[in-house]
Enzyme design. Structure first.
Site, PDB file in Angstrom:
ATOM      1  N   TYR A  37      -6.191 -11.710  -7.769  1.00  0.00           N
ATOM      2  CA  TYR A  37      -5.477 -10.437  -7.794  1.00  0.00           C
ATOM      3  C   TYR A  37      -4.846 -10.194  -9.142  1.00  0.00           C
ATOM      4  O   TYR A  37      -4.379 -11.107  -9.800  1.00  0.00           O
ATOM      5  CB  TYR A  37      -4.308 -10.453  -6.806  1.00  0.00           C
ATOM      6  CG  TYR A  37      -4.674 -10.473  -5.375  1.00  0.00           C
ATOM      7  CD1 TYR A  37      -5.518  -9.519  -4.841  1.00  0.00           C
ATOM      8  CD2 TYR A  37      -4.139 -11.440  -4.542  1.00  0.00           C
ATOM      9  CE1 TYR A  37      -5.823  -9.541  -3.505  1.00  0.00           C
ATOM     10  CE2 TYR A  37      -4.433 -11.467  -3.215  1.00  0.00           C
ATOM     11  CZ  TYR A  37      -5.277 -10.518  -2.690  1.00  0.00           C
ATOM     12  OH  TYR A  37      -5.562 -10.534  -1.371  1.00  0.00           O
ATOM     13  N   ARG A 223      -8.148   1.684  -9.753  1.00  0.00           N
ATOM     14  CA  ARG A 223      -8.370   0.243  -9.721  1.00  0.00           C
ATOM     15  C   ARG A 223      -9.524  -0.037  -8.763  1.00  0.00           C
ATOM     16  O   ARG A 223      -9.922   0.830  -7.986  1.00  0.00           O
ATOM     17  CB  ARG A 223      -7.129  -0.523  -9.287  1.00  0.00           C
ATOM     18  CG  ARG A 223      -6.787  -0.342  -7.814  1.00  0.00           C
ATOM     19  CD  ARG A 223      -5.583  -1.180  -7.417  1.00  0.00           C
ATOM     20  NE  ARG A 223      -5.909  -2.595  -7.311  1.00  0.00           N
ATOM     21  CZ  ARG A 223      -6.189  -3.211  -6.156  1.00  0.00           C
ATOM     22  NH1 ARG A 223      -6.181  -2.547  -5.014  1.00  0.00           N
ATOM     23  NH2 ARG A 223      -6.470  -4.496  -6.128  1.00  0.00           N
ATOM     24  N   TYR A 316      -9.150 -13.820   4.468  1.00  0.00           N
ATOM     25  CA  TYR A 316      -8.609 -12.474   4.606  1.00  0.00           C
ATOM     26  C   TYR A 316      -9.712 -11.428   4.536  1.00  0.00           C
ATOM     27  O   TYR A 316      -9.704 -10.438   5.276  1.00  0.00           O
ATOM     28  CB  TYR A 316      -7.566 -12.211   3.514  1.00  0.00           C
ATOM     29  CG  TYR A 316      -7.129 -10.776   3.458  1.00  0.00           C
ATOM     30  CD1 TYR A 316      -6.408 -10.205   4.513  1.00  0.00           C
ATOM     31  CD2 TYR A 316      -7.438  -9.970   2.370  1.00  0.00           C
ATOM     32  CE1 TYR A 316      -6.010  -8.897   4.478  1.00  0.00           C
ATOM     33  CE2 TYR A 316      -7.045  -8.640   2.326  1.00  0.00           C
ATOM     34  CZ  TYR A 316      -6.340  -8.111   3.382  1.00  0.00           C
ATOM     35  OH  TYR A 316      -5.962  -6.806   3.343  1.00  0.00           O
TER      36      TYR A 316
END
Lengths: 346, 321, 199
Positions: A37, A223, A316
């Site tokens: 991330y 993004r 996830y």
């Protein structure tokens, strides 16, 4: 020159595929051989020709078929499109944004004529020709957000800005990566991101929120996010998880190339003028592994990213059951050669 | 990821004296296009090129957000300020070209409100001119209470009464009329939001009274741009760019940094948006903090300053710019 | 006390008297004890402007007299949360700014009363809450949208569509419910044993 719209499906017989031109313009999201991330937000400005950034709102060859799939989802489950009562004005803002962008970027397909509040909208690919009064909901067949997003690829979250936070108070979500609008509507920025692992402790969301609340009119940002999907299914909703979840067990070394898709979300962020709300279109692009490996650089790099992805993220994103099979399949395209920096194919 | 807004080239199409203290300015785009749509409560930053110096002051847009052929602002003359309002009053004439920022809203309506209760003091009426236009266009439920010194200084009270009748309540100091604040706050239906714009003392009074009456913080909205105050000149070292600058008596620290060719991000230039927050590397002296952004703790820490409105007195100040 | 898990999971506090003109308390079962504890620190006459709505449930009947002895302006005792909600909604519909809301007891009570307050235009951040008693959850089945009340086990069978649900910590204030997602969608032959964990 117009777009050559494909006729295809995202369910049942899954006839979706990308043309060679569409593969070359695929927004590959990894600029290096690993992924973690980051607040990877940059200004959303028009990019080179034959990329998905050529126009600020991208329309591509899947447009008509994606809109047909959206209509099917909404007919089955109207809760995928909701707007809390105070968000109607933001809906008009969004309608204006999408109509003006589309008409400007694709005049051969869309046209908008405005005479004060009297608007005339033509959407040729979908065969729509409507006159309506801007600001008067009774002159449209749906609310303004629903009306225009039934004609726009991607999911849309419309965020109210209050008390230094963003609130997911309206949206249309039919192509989501496993989150429920019906459940998350009304939540603030931290709440709807609550299930995302690792990023909270890294302070990612605090920094992102600070940036997003300061986005100004006429200066959108963007993004990428990504996940993977088995079969080219747009509607990977939690609502239907009990129907599509089993797909994840069907991956074999023989069918990886056709069945497994990299799913890239191009998220953009726009300030809306009348409501001071923020709209957050989430545009989904799918590419089959067979299509992806036509770029040797993308094949090498995606192999390395997927192989080295932290387990929490793999879990996830729902990749755990088939990650190993895909990594092994991709390894045949990775000779260990270095990859050049940047996103594009070599 | 630097913040800030786009600039718009405009032409002054009209300058209208409204009363002895207030003038209204109309702007249109020089290219003849429509101006950007905005939301009620938004402001623009107006660039004032005054010979060798540039001032940038924020003013609330008061025209209807539904009509973007022109933008209008109203400026109250302040004879003891740093000269921005005097420049507008004395030097700006129809036909003049100016540069303004795109609109930014730091005083937005909460559209969830069942009712919008607005309290204005003096020139604080301007954002409510736009907000009432926006709400009236959408059948919104609002009520405006407006305090002023005299009838003639009740800028736009006549316009508002003409438009909205009994929804406008006027209180004239010289007639001994007083805003019955406690009674007003006690009689509002659940779901009402309160908006305040006016002098600092009035904002404080209304906020305090509302808090004591049990109004939750999230229902109380206020706009108070702190105008940069003039003060003693002081010297600053900008560590990153390696420059020494002097902030003159009538200049803000932000303006002095900009005059040295450095462009920190900004939105409000009034100590509320937080964009120009600057780290202090070292100092020997006292800060004169005038912003509403940093916490009391941060003010005490000596580690941060908001250069748009705050000043310094002492021997040395080194900033991370 | 409830452990902190993810950011959408509500965090409850301890009731404390707020400035305001009127005070509305809604409590169930052991929630009454939170009101009584707070009453030890309230200024003289605080409850003269208070309205207390109490659903004793099975475990709260012995608090009734103590709560009444606070001498609130109005006291209401209801048999169930569902029965009390229309009265709560009507109270809120006619209330004025200056009303403060205090919710105490089970998560289900706090969540549903907060939902009614939000519908009346109240922001959740301005509501005082204190969790007491049962940890039983209300769970929305993300598939059929039905809400299963008083869930104490993990996983749980949806009382509407029958799917076996994993109860997540992800919580929606708007629905006043936790999210339930099919636990064996990827392999329907898996059938994890239900354990009682929300007690």
């Amino acid at each position: 020159m117009g777009i050559n719209f494909r006729k295809e499906t995202f369910r049942d017989d899954f006839s979706f595929r990308n043309s060679p031109e569409q593969i070359r313009r695929f927004p590959f999201p990894f600029h290096e051989d690993s992924y973690m991330y980051a607040v990877n937000i940059e200004p959303h400005t028009p990019g080179p020709k034959n990329t998905v950034f050529e126009h600020l709102i991208d329309v591509d060859e899947h447009y008509i078929s994606e809109m047909e799939d959206r209509a099917l989802v909404l007919a089955e489950d109207p809760l995928r499109c909701q707007s809390l009562p105070h968000m109607t004005l933001a809906g008009w803002d969004l309608l204006e944004l999408l109509m003006t962008q589309k008409a400007e970027s694709y005049p051969e397909h869309f046209s908008l004529t405005r005479d004060g509040d009297n608007w005339h909208w033509i959407n040729r690919p979908l065969g729509i020709d409507d006159r309506f009064t801007f600001g008067d909901v009774s002159t449209l067949p749906y609310g303004p957000m629903a009306y225009i997003t039934r004609q726009s690829q991607g999911d849309f979250c419309v965020l109210d800005q209050r008390d230094g936070n963003l609130w997911m108070d309206a949206g249309i979500v039919t192509t989501q990566a496993d989150w429920s609008l019906d459940f998350d509507i009304g939540m603030n920025f931290f709440e709807w991101h609550a299930p995302v692992p690792l990023a909270h402790d890294m302070g990612i969301f605090n920094r992102a929120l600070k940036f997003l609340t300061n986005i100004q009119q006429g200066q959108p940002a963007r993004r990428f996010n990504w996940t993977m999907t088995i079969n080219p299914r747009l509607d990977t909703s939690p609502e239907n998880y009990h129907k599509w979840g089993v797909d994840r067990t069907t991956v074999t070394p023989e069918n990886v190339g056709q069945k497994v898709h990299l799913r890239v979300e191009l998220q953009t962020f726009w300030r809306l003028p009348r409501s001071n709300a923020l709209v957050f279109p989430i545009r989904c692009y799918l590419i089959k592994m067979d299509e992806l490996v036509t770029s040797p650089k993308w094949a090498r790099r995606f192999h390395r990213v997927l192989r080295d992805l932290p387990n929490e993220l793999a879990e996830y994103k729902g990749l755990t059951r088939y990650r190993q099979t895909v990594v092994e399949w991709l390894s045949q395209y990775d000779d260990g050669a270095p990859t050049s920096s940047g996103f594009g194919p070599d | 990821m630097s913040a800030g807004t786009r600039k718009i080239d405009v032409i002054v199409t009209d300058v209208v004296p409204v009363n002895e203290l207030v003038k209204r300015f109309h702007f249109q785009r020089t290219d003849g296009q429509l101006l950007p749509t905005f939301s009620g409560g938004a402001h623009v930053v107006v660039e004032m090129r005054d010979d060798d110096r540039t001032r940038l002051n924020p003013y609330s847009l008061m025209s209807s957000p539904l009509d973007t052929r022109d933008y209008t602002i109203s400026v109250r003359r302040d004879d003891t300020g740093r000269g921005g309002s005097l420049f507008m009053h004395q030097r700006v004439n129809p036909g003049m070209r100016m540069v303004i920022s795109s609109p930014v809203n730091l005083f937005s309506l909460d559209l969830r409100a069942r009712k919008h209760l607005m309290i204005a003091g003096g020139i604080g009426i301007t954002p409510f001119m736009a907000q009432t236009s926006q709400l009236a266009g959408d059948a919104g439920n609002f009520e405006l209470h407006y305090t002023c010194r005299t009838e003639t200084l009740a800028t736009y009270a006549d316009v508002l009464k003409g438009r909205y009748g009994r929804r406008i309540h006027l209180y004239r100091d010289d007639q001994g009329e007083r805003l019955p604040l406690e009674q007003l706050l006690a009689s509002q239906p659940l779901g009402t939001h309160l908006y305040i714009c006016g002098p600092a003392g009035m904002i404080e009074w209304v906020r305090r009274t509302a808090a004591e009456a049990g109004w939750p913080d999230d229902t109380v909205h206020f706009e108070h741009f702190a105008a940069p105050q003039p003060g003693k000149p002081f010297d600053v070292t900008l560590a990153i760019s390696g420059k020494q600058i002097r902030v003159s008596e009538q200049q803000s620290l932000l303006e002095a940094i900009e005059a040295a060719g450095i462009d920190p991000p900004y939105l409000c230039r009034g100590g509320v948006c937080g964009q120009c927050e600057t780290k202090v590397i070292s100092y020997d002296g006292n800060f004169l903090h005038n912003d509403h952004w940093l916490s009391e703790e941060e003010h005490q820490s000596g580690r941060k300053i908001m250069p748009c409105v705050s000043r310094f007195e002492g021997k040395s100040l080194v900033l991370e710019r | 006390m409830t452990a902190k898990t993810i950011l959408s999971r509500p965090v409850y506090g301890t009731l404390s008297p707020q400035p305001g003109r009127n005070h509305l308390f809604v409590a169930d079962a052991e929630g009454a004890a939170a009101i009584l504890d707070m009453a030890k620190a309230t200024p003289e006459g605080f409850f003269a402007d208070a309205h207390i709505m109490f659903v004793p449930d099975d475990t709260g009947t012995n608090y009734v007299e103590a709560v009444k002895s606070l001498q609130p302006a109005r006291f209401y005792q209801g048999p169930t949360i569902a029965a009390a909600l229309p009265r709560l909604r009507q109270t809120l519909a006619t209330a004025h700014m200056g009303l403060r809301i205090y919710l105490a007891g089970s998560e289900g009570l706090i969540g549903q009363a907060m939902q009614a307050a939000m519908e009346a235009g109240f922001d959740p951040s301005s509501i005082q809450t204190e969790h007491r008693g049962s940890l039983a959850r209300r769970v929305q089945c993300v598939h059929c949208k039905g809400i299963t009340e008083n869930v104490t086990t993990q996983p749980v069978t949806c009382s509407h569509c029958g799917l076996l649900l994993l109860v997540r910590d992800h919580y929606s204030r708007r629905l006043a419910a936790f999210q339930g997602v099919c636990i064996n969608a990827e392999d329907p032959t898996e059938s994890p044993q239900a354990e009682e964990i929300f007690r």
